[in-house]
Each structure stands twice: as C-alpha cells, then as structure tokens.
Design an enzyme around this catalytic site. Structure first.
Site, PDB file in Angstrom:
ATOM      1  N   ARG A   1       0.862  -1.173   0.000  1.00  0.00           N
ATOM      2  CA  ARG A   1       0.000   0.000   0.000  1.00  0.00           C
ATOM      3  C   ARG A   1       0.903   1.228   0.000  1.00  0.00           C
ATOM      4  O   ARG A   1       2.024   1.186   0.490  1.00  0.00           O
ATOM      5  CB  ARG A   1      -0.900   0.028   1.237  1.00  0.00           C
ATOM      6  CG  ARG A   1      -1.857  -1.162   1.375  1.00  0.00           C
ATOM      7  CD  ARG A   1      -2.682  -1.015   2.646  1.00  0.00           C
ATOM      8  NE  ARG A   1      -3.647  -2.101   2.816  1.00  0.00           N
ATOM      9  CZ  ARG A   1      -3.446  -3.190   3.542  1.00  0.00           C
ATOM     10  NH1 ARG A   1      -2.289  -3.354   4.205  1.00  0.00           N
ATOM     11  NH2 ARG A   1      -4.371  -4.124   3.646  1.00  0.00           N
TER      12      ARG A   1
ATOM     13  N   LYS B   1      -2.447  -1.616   8.024  1.00  0.00           N
ATOM     14  CA  LYS B   1      -3.896  -1.540   8.196  1.00  0.00           C
ATOM     15  C   LYS B   1      -4.385  -2.674   9.107  1.00  0.00           C
ATOM     16  O   LYS B   1      -3.995  -3.824   8.920  1.00  0.00           O
ATOM     17  CB  LYS B   1      -4.576  -1.642   6.830  1.00  0.00           C
ATOM     18  CG  LYS B   1      -6.057  -1.354   6.851  1.00  0.00           C
ATOM     19  CD  LYS B   1      -6.601  -1.332   5.443  1.00  0.00           C
ATOM     20  CE  LYS B   1      -8.086  -1.024   5.414  1.00  0.00           C
ATOM     21  NZ  LYS B   1      -8.618  -0.989   4.036  1.00  0.00           N
TER      22      LYS B   1
ATOM     23  N   HIS C   1      -2.339   2.157  -5.982  1.00  0.00           N
ATOM     24  CA  HIS C   1      -3.047   0.939  -5.594  1.00  0.00           C
ATOM     25  C   HIS C   1      -3.300   0.024  -6.788  1.00  0.00           C
ATOM     26  O   HIS C   1      -3.485  -1.183  -6.622  1.00  0.00           O
ATOM     27  CB  HIS C   1      -4.371   1.293  -4.914  1.00  0.00           C
ATOM     28  CG  HIS C   1      -4.716   0.371  -3.783  1.00  0.00           C
ATOM     29  ND1 HIS C   1      -4.034   0.351  -2.581  1.00  0.00           N
ATOM     30  CD2 HIS C   1      -5.668  -0.597  -3.670  1.00  0.00           C
ATOM     31  CE1 HIS C   1      -4.562  -0.564  -1.793  1.00  0.00           C
ATOM     32  NE2 HIS C   1      -5.543  -1.159  -2.430  1.00  0.00           N
TER      33      HIS C   1
ATOM     34  N   ARG D   1      -0.651  -2.494  -6.784  1.00  0.00           N
ATOM     35  CA  ARG D   1      -0.908  -3.542  -5.781  1.00  0.00           C
ATOM     36  C   ARG D   1      -1.930  -4.534  -6.320  1.00  0.00           C
ATOM     37  O   ARG D   1      -1.782  -5.747  -6.162  1.00  0.00           O
ATOM     38  CB  ARG D   1      -1.392  -2.890  -4.480  1.00  0.00           C
ATOM     39  CG  ARG D   1      -1.787  -3.854  -3.360  1.00  0.00           C
ATOM     40  CD  ARG D   1      -2.085  -3.030  -2.118  1.00  0.00           C
ATOM     41  NE  ARG D   1      -2.967  -3.715  -1.176  1.00  0.00           N
ATOM     42  CZ  ARG D   1      -2.566  -4.495  -0.187  1.00  0.00           C
ATOM     43  NH1 ARG D   1      -1.275  -4.733  -0.019  1.00  0.00           N
ATOM     44  NH2 ARG D   1      -3.441  -5.042   0.639  1.00  0.00           N
TER      45      ARG D   1
ATOM     46  N   HIS E   1      -4.534  -8.938   4.159  1.00  0.00           N
ATOM     47  CA  HIS E   1      -5.993  -8.896   4.271  1.00  0.00           C
ATOM     48  C   HIS E   1      -6.457  -9.660   5.502  1.00  0.00           C
ATOM     49  O   HIS E   1      -5.950 -10.746   5.794  1.00  0.00           O
ATOM     50  CB  HIS E   1      -6.649  -9.505   3.029  1.00  0.00           C
ATOM     51  CG  HIS E   1      -6.550  -8.657   1.814  1.00  0.00           C
ATOM     52  ND1 HIS E   1      -6.736  -9.130   0.532  1.00  0.00           N
ATOM     53  CD2 HIS E   1      -6.270  -7.330   1.666  1.00  0.00           C
ATOM     54  CE1 HIS E   1      -6.586  -8.149  -0.328  1.00  0.00           C
ATOM     55  NE2 HIS E   1      -6.308  -7.060   0.329  1.00  0.00           N
TER      56      HIS E   1
ATOM     57  N   TYR F   1      -9.972 -10.926  -6.522  1.00  0.00           N
ATOM     58  CA  TYR F   1      -9.043 -11.088  -7.645  1.00  0.00           C
ATOM     59  C   TYR F   1      -9.378 -12.309  -8.498  1.00  0.00           C
ATOM     60  O   TYR F   1      -8.948 -12.385  -9.647  1.00  0.00           O
ATOM     61  CB  TYR F   1      -7.609 -11.155  -7.127  1.00  0.00           C
ATOM     62  CG  TYR F   1      -7.200  -9.884  -6.432  1.00  0.00           C
ATOM     63  CD1 TYR F   1      -7.029  -8.706  -7.161  1.00  0.00           C
ATOM     64  CD2 TYR F   1      -7.031  -9.832  -5.060  1.00  0.00           C
ATOM     65  CE1 TYR F   1      -6.684  -7.518  -6.531  1.00  0.00           C
ATOM     66  CE2 TYR F   1      -6.688  -8.655  -4.418  1.00  0.00           C
ATOM     67  CZ  TYR F   1      -6.520  -7.496  -5.152  1.00  0.00           C
ATOM     68  OH  TYR F   1      -6.186  -6.328  -4.524  1.00  0.00           O
TER      69      TYR F   1
END
Length: 386
Positions: free
Chosen positions: A225, A250, A314, A317, A340, A349
């Site tokens: 990120r 995050k 992003h 990414r 995640h 994805y």
C-alpha cells in the site's frame, strides 16, 4: 519584518495547518516546493495536511528563509486531541464533538478513522444545529438524504457515515433513536483495474528518475500500500533474506513480504545514489515523502508509457495480486502477503482473472466460423466490410 502565520484549519472535512502571509512571489515558490502543500481557492490560503510530523516538516522548510514564523495560534496538544474550536457551533455541540473524539480514541481507533467519524459528526451538527434532546431517526435520515446522498458521496463513504452515527448514538444513548432502523446501503462490488505485465514493464522503463522507478518497482513487486511504502524505514529492509518488514499496517498488523530478485539491483543503485538516512523514501532534507508526489510522477510515467488506463499506486498492488493468482499462487498465500484480514477481500481477484471464463468462445465467433467452414461466401459475412 516579514511574518508568516501558521494556524489550525478545518478544510475538506479534515484537519489542516493553514499558512498565511502577505503575498510574496519568492515565499510562494518556496512553499510550492514542499510536497503535499496545497492552495485553497475558497479559504485563500495555503494549507498542509496535519500529521504527527507536519509541524516539524514546516519548521524545517521555513528555516533560513529570513521570515519570522508565528506558531502562536498552534497548540500541538490541541491538534493531537482534535479539540479545534468551531465558531459557528453552539457550546453544547462543541462539547459533544470533544467527547465523541475522546470516546473514539478510547476505543483505540486509528487516526484516520477518528478523523473520518469526527468529520461526519461535525457536518451533522452544522446541518442540525438544534438541541439534541429530541433527536430521532428522521433527523439522521434527513442528513443522509440532503447532505450525503444529494452531494453524491460514494457508497463506501455513506456506509462509514452510518458507522459514525452508530457510535454517536451508543455514546450518548439517545432514546428516540433505533439503531436497527439506521439502514446501511449495500456495499458496491467494484472490480479493481489492473495492468498487464507488459504494461508494468513499460511503465518502469518510462520512469526516468531512479528514485521514482524504485518506488513504483517496490510497490508492484511486493504488493505494498502507498502508506506502507512511505512508512518504511531502512532497518525494515532485509536484502540478505529478500524480505521487507511491514510494521503496524492496516488493522494494526505486522507482516513480511518478499522482494523480487530483479528489484535488488534497482534498490542497491538507489541506496548508493540517494543515501537515505532513516526512511527508505525521503523528501528534501530527510523530510517524509508525500503520497501526492508519488501519484504525480506515476501519472507522468503512464503518459510516457502510453498507458491510457486510470492508474494509481493501488493499481500496482492490484496488479501484483492478480498476476500472482494467474501464476498459480494460492489465495491463502496472497491473503497473507497483502495483509488482508478476510479471505473474501482477496477473493475479488478471482473475478479479475477468470481465466477459464475468458477462454469461452463468443457465439458470434462460433457462428462466423461455422459459415466459413460451410463454404458459403456471403457478402455480409465480412462484418468489417473490408
């Protein structure tokens, strides 16, 4: 004596540091050289996004200019507590804002979350600006209709606003409000845009500046990120093990990501040329680098590479995750590498790749192919008319 004043500024629903001075072209150009600083056409001042390092950055940038820098309007503790005074608010509403801020911080929410929820409540109090004793669901619905929906805020922003109200109601215990009736719009399902591997290579080749090329290469090759990249310190990079340590990203999670072998020469060349002191990517005089600077040179590199897609940091990414999946890396591993919390986030994805679905032949191709095989030379068979 030339004086430049710094002061608290609430602008674009966020906390800023306003920069005011009598017009001087030399000072204007000096300020514009600071990454991240912007001009507000509505406030008629320069402003700089507030962060833990913002005041230090401004001090360094303005040092040696010959101007007297007036910090008297700024109390750093007041900034950290977000107790800015809002002159158009009643004292009751100001007290509610401060209590709400303290409540969110007590729950240990991130600075970004506190800032977002705080801004929603501030907007609501300015909109409602009446005693809150009889506050009910309809008052909140009217705010959603006349402010959030009418100004066309995104669905994700609308959902965040609902979350802010739920915390607000829980804190103050409004008896006339039923939390279950505060509806949250259904989350949009937006598939990420990705670059092809050829486009990524063309993008890196088109990026002439070594620092800029290193930044784009590490984002793509390690799936970072933008915020993770800008926080990276030199001791987080382990060249021998080909690993990067991502600290408190995050969701307050640490993780390790790998480094591509082909990235190592770029990294070593960059370290030798720029010699950063603390952070991997630094601005002038060791100041933190800004995300806006990365977006600016990425846009320029895309122009040079002839990429017409809308590309953000992003996007690189997303491209990393999609290409990993297409090369057979399992979803569980990709989830860990991306950091995640939920596998559902990573599964998006699978909808981007859809290799099996993309290989299905269109019925138009089937129909044309069958007619060609039958030997019928009809004029309309050549759909392009050529």
């Amino acid at each position: 004596m030339k004086i430049i004043k710094l002061f608290p500024l609430e602008h674009r629903s966020a906390l800023q540091i306003g920069v005011s001075f009598i017009y001087d072209l030399e000072m204007k150009n000096h300020l514009m050289a600071l990454p991240g600083i912007k001009w507000s056409s509505t406030k008629k001042v320069f402003y700089f996004p507030y962060s833990e390092d913002a005041i230090t950055i401004l001090r360094k940038h303005l040092r040696g200019t010959g101007w007297y820098v007036d910090f008297s309007a700024i109390d750093e503790n007041e900034f950290n507590k977000r107790t800015l005074k809002h002159p158009n608010l009643k004292a009751e509403h100001q007290a509610i804002l401060e209590k709400f801020d303290s409540y969110l911080r007590g729950k240990r929410y991130s600075e970004s979350t506190v800032k977002t929820y705080y801004s929603f409540l501030l907007k609501f109090l300015k909109f409602h600006n009446a005693p809150l004793a009889q506050l009910n669901n309809r008052n909140i619905e009217m705010f959603m209709e006349q402010v959030i929906a009418r100004k066309n805020y995104s669905i994700s922003t609308h959902r965040q606003c609902v979350s802010a109200f739920k915390h607000f109601v829980e804190l103050f215990g409004f008896t006339e409000i039923c939390l279950e009736k505060i509806s949250r719009p259904k989350k949009s399902r937006i598939l990420p845009r990705v670059l092809s591997q050829k486009e990524v290579i063309n993008l890196l080749i088109a990026t002439r500046n070594l620092k800029h090329r290193m930044v784009l290469a590490i984002i793509y090759s390690s799936g970072l990120r933008i915020g993770e990249l800008l926080k990276l310190r030199l001791h987080d990079i382990d060249i021998d093990r080909r690993q990067i340590f991502i600290s408190q990203a995050k969701g307050r999670k640490d993780r390790y990501v790998g480094m591509a072998e082909t990235f190592i020469p770029i990294l070593l060349n960059y370290l030798k040329t720029y010699q950063p002191v603390q952070r991997l990517v630094e601005g002038k005089a060791g100041e933190p680098y800004s995300a806006s600077s990365v977006r600016f040179f990425l846009k320029e590199s895309c122009r040079r590479a002839g990429i017409v897609k809308r590309v953000t940091p992003h996007t690189l990414r997303h491209s990393y995750a999609t290409h990993m999946l297409e090369h057979g890396v399992g979803l569980r591993h990709i989830q860990e590498l991306l950091g995640h919390s939920k596998p559902e986030t990573t599964m998006i994805y699978t909808h981007v790749t859809q290799q099996d679905l993309l290989q299905i032949t269109s019925p138009l191709d089937t129909a044309v192919s069958q007619l060609l095989k039958s030997g019928k030379e009809e004029e309309n068979l050549r759909l392009s008319r050529k």
